[in-house]
Motif scaffolding. Structure first.
Motif, PDB file in Angstrom:
ATOM      1  N   UNK A   1       0.811  -1.208   0.000  1.00  0.00           N
ATOM      2  CA  UNK A   1       0.000   0.000   0.000  1.00  0.00           C
ATOM      3  C   UNK A   1       0.851   1.267   0.000  1.00  0.00           C
ATOM      4  N   UNK A   2       2.000   1.246   0.687  1.00  0.00           N
ATOM      5  CA  UNK A   2       2.849   2.426   0.779  1.00  0.00           C
ATOM      6  C   UNK A   2       3.500   2.778  -0.552  1.00  0.00           C
ATOM      7  N   UNK A   3       3.640   1.800  -1.431  1.00  0.00           N
ATOM      8  CA  UNK A   3       4.304   2.021  -2.722  1.00  0.00           C
ATOM      9  C   UNK A   3       3.342   1.818  -3.894  1.00  0.00           C
TER      10      UNK A   3
ATOM     11  N   UNK B   1      -6.260   5.877 -11.566  1.00  0.00           N
ATOM     12  CA  UNK B   1      -5.156   5.141 -12.154  1.00  0.00           C
ATOM     13  C   UNK B   1      -4.184   4.765 -11.027  1.00  0.00           C
ATOM     14  N   UNK B   2      -3.655   3.551 -11.116  1.00  0.00           N
ATOM     15  CA  UNK B   2      -2.738   3.075 -10.092  1.00  0.00           C
ATOM     16  C   UNK B   2      -1.435   2.589 -10.733  1.00  0.00           C
ATOM     17  N   UNK B   3      -0.334   2.963 -10.112  1.00  0.00           N
ATOM     18  CA  UNK B   3       0.972   2.406 -10.476  1.00  0.00           C
ATOM     19  C   UNK B   3       1.638   1.932  -9.181  1.00  0.00           C
ATOM     20  N   UNK B   4       2.145   0.718  -9.192  1.00  0.00           N
ATOM     21  CA  UNK B   4       2.720   0.121  -7.995  1.00  0.00           C
ATOM     22  C   UNK B   4       4.200  -0.149  -8.210  1.00  0.00           C
ATOM     23  N   UNK B   5       5.003   0.358  -7.296  1.00  0.00           N
ATOM     24  CA  UNK B   5       6.447   0.202  -7.377  1.00  0.00           C
ATOM     25  C   UNK B   5       6.846  -1.195  -6.896  1.00  0.00           C
ATOM     26  N   UNK B   6       7.672  -1.868  -7.651  1.00  0.00           N
ATOM     27  CA  UNK B   6       8.168  -3.183  -7.243  1.00  0.00           C
ATOM     28  C   UNK B   6       9.053  -3.038  -6.007  1.00  0.00           C
ATOM     29  N   UNK B   7       8.981  -3.978  -5.070  1.00  0.00           N
ATOM     30  CA  UNK B   7       9.736  -3.843  -3.817  1.00  0.00           C
ATOM     31  C   UNK B   7      11.243  -3.711  -4.015  1.00  0.00           C
ATOM     32  N   UNK B   8      11.787  -4.378  -5.019  1.00  0.00           N
ATOM     33  CA  UNK B   8      13.230  -4.336  -5.205  1.00  0.00           C
ATOM     34  C   UNK B   8      13.735  -2.967  -5.652  1.00  0.00           C
ATOM     35  N   UNK B   9      12.828  -2.091  -6.071  1.00  0.00           N
ATOM     36  CA  UNK B   9      13.228  -0.757  -6.522  1.00  0.00           C
ATOM     37  C   UNK B   9      13.114   0.308  -5.431  1.00  0.00           C
ATOM     38  N   UNK B  10      12.699  -0.094  -4.219  1.00  0.00           N
ATOM     39  CA  UNK B  10      12.593   0.868  -3.128  1.00  0.00           C
ATOM     40  C   UNK B  10      13.981   1.229  -2.617  1.00  0.00           C
TER      41      UNK B  10
END
Length: 454
Positions: free
Chosen positions: A88-90, A101-110
């Motif tokens: 949810x945070x990313x 519209x939703x875009x979700x950042x992959x965890x490995x890119x945090x």
């Protein structure tokens, strides 16, 4: 750990660091493919409330916690692991031509970047946090939060605030212990990455399930009864709060009883199968009057597996208690348990859906939230680490929100009170009645004379 405003929060000065997602991280986020999972009903409403982040109020939820023996490196690793754990945070929501519209950042890119802001005394820190939380905690910000640390004698104090679109009250309470524990694991090199159940998935499930709900759904009946007057019932007339009024608010605190009194009372009723949350709710409603109508906040999580998940899970259920004068506390408690058994399933219906199906104005009036610290993992950390929960500002309205917090140190009311003429005197009287009812009930042995619904 009773909710308060940042203006009244005790702060410690020191060297301040702002934590931002790095430029490469944001590029990955912007380049992520569209995520077809929709926002929840509540999230969509929040997007429309503040589509460009220009509202004069910012409904953020904040927390503060000491991270002992922290360094810049350990804070960076902790925040990175925490964001990776909670989708949810990313997951970024926007409105394009009125469509979400939703875009979700992959965890490995945090990845987080620290920005040193120099020494701040407590008042300069308060001014900084107030400004930054107000600007950064907006529903379409990327991310919808603000993160700062202050170096103090025994570590770093983390000050974090989040827009309601990605955070609710239980998220904040659970995050305090979770972040402290996560940091300890990082420092001791024992952290093992994992992913918590995602609010983004639950939001998609909510939309899919609600698509098949119609006016014949049994869970709408409590709402129909609650709204029979043409809207949500207002605060008791004695409060002086006009349901159509637009009032500024103050966050008012009342200490109700000690931890020993609370434990004695809970023990008497739990021995007879009375849930602690309903016990306190019923006594508070008794203090409010003989005919009381509230929206009861629920945690909204499907099971204990979601207990540390971050997101806007919370829902509300319509709860009314009307009792003849002279009823004692045990009568109120038993009536409250019965009423709650009937209306609790209605919390699964978002307010936006209720409004659409029943075509009745939905403007929350009295909202109750119960925080039983003993049921939240990590609550043992709250007091030793000087933890706190803060709340941002809200628009003018007639809504009264009451948080009842139960911790080993005692029971406290925090009330976001509309500043209607006479409202503060009314609230003081309610808190006084509540305290006296609690003391009396704790001193009176309770023996169950009626069957409690299973």
């Amino acid at each position: 750990m009773t909710p308060c405003t940042l203006a009244r929060q005790s702060l410690r000065g020191g060297d301040v660091t702002r934590w931002d997602l790095g430029a490469a991280c944001l590029e990955h986020w912007d380049g992520s493919p569209l995520d077809d999972r929709p926002p929840s009903h509540d999230q969509l409403g929040r997007l429309h409330e503040d589509p460009d982040g220009s509202n004069p109020w910012s409904a953020w939820i904040g927390l503060s916690v000491l991270l002992p023996d922290a360094t810049i490196d350990s804070v960076e690793r902790t925040l990175t692991e925490w964001f990776r754990q909670h989708e949810s945070l990313r997951s970024h929501l926007t409105l394009i031509d009125e469509q979400p519209r939703r875009r979700t950042l992959a965890p490995e890119h945090v990845g987080f970047t620290p920005f040193a802001l120099g020494e701040h005394d407590p008042e300069a820190l308060r001014e900084l946090l107030s400004h930054e939380f107000h600007i950064r905690c907006r529903p379409m910000r990327q991310p919808a939060c603000a993160l700062f640390t202050v170096e103090v004698e025994h570590g770093h104090v983390l000050h974090a605030a989040f827009d309601h679109i990605t955070f609710d009250g239980l998220s904040a309470y659970a995050a305090v212990g979770h972040l402290a524990g996560l940091h300890t694991a990082v420092v001791n090199e024992v952290h093992r990455p994992h992913t918590s159940p995602s609010h983004v998935d639950l939001a998609a499930t909510e939309i899919a399930v609600c698509a098949d709900i119609d006016t014949g759904d049994e869970r709408l009946r409590p709402w129909q009864d609650f709204l029979r007057g043409g809207g949500i019932p207002g605060a008791p007339a004695e409060s002086g709060i006009d349901p159509e009024g637009h009032y500024d608010h103050d966050l008012v605190r009342h200490d109700i009883c000690s931890g020993d009194v609370a434990a004695t009372l809970a023990l008497q009723y739990s021995a007879e199968g009375i849930p602690t949350g309903m016990l306190w709710t019923a006594i508070l409603m008794q203090a409010l009057g003989d005919d009381v109508h509230v929206l009861m906040s629920t945690h909204g999580r499907p099971s204990s597996l979601w207990s540390d998940s971050v997101g806007w899970f919370a829902g509300v259920a319509p709860l009314s208690l009307s009792m003849p004068p002279g009823c004692d506390t045990s009568d109120w408690v038993l009536a409250g348990v019965r009423a709650w058994r009937e209306v609790a399933p209605s919390a699964a219906l978002p307010l936006g859906l209720v409004h659409r199906l029943l075509d009745v104005p939905i403007s929350p009036q009295v909202v109750l939230s119960i925080i039983d610290g003993s049921r939240i993992a990590g609550h043992e950390w709250w007091q030793p680490l000087g933890s706190s929960i803060q709340l941002g500002d809200v628009p003018t309205s007639s809504q009264t929100h009451i948080w009842l917090t139960i911790v080993p140190e005692g029971v406290t009311l925090a009330t976001r009170l509309p500043l209607a003429p006479g409202a503060r005197d009314w609230l003081d009287a309610v808190a006084d009645r509540f305290a006296r009812l609690v003391e009396s009930a704790a001193a009176t042995p309770f023996a169950l004379q009626q069957e409690v619904p299973a």
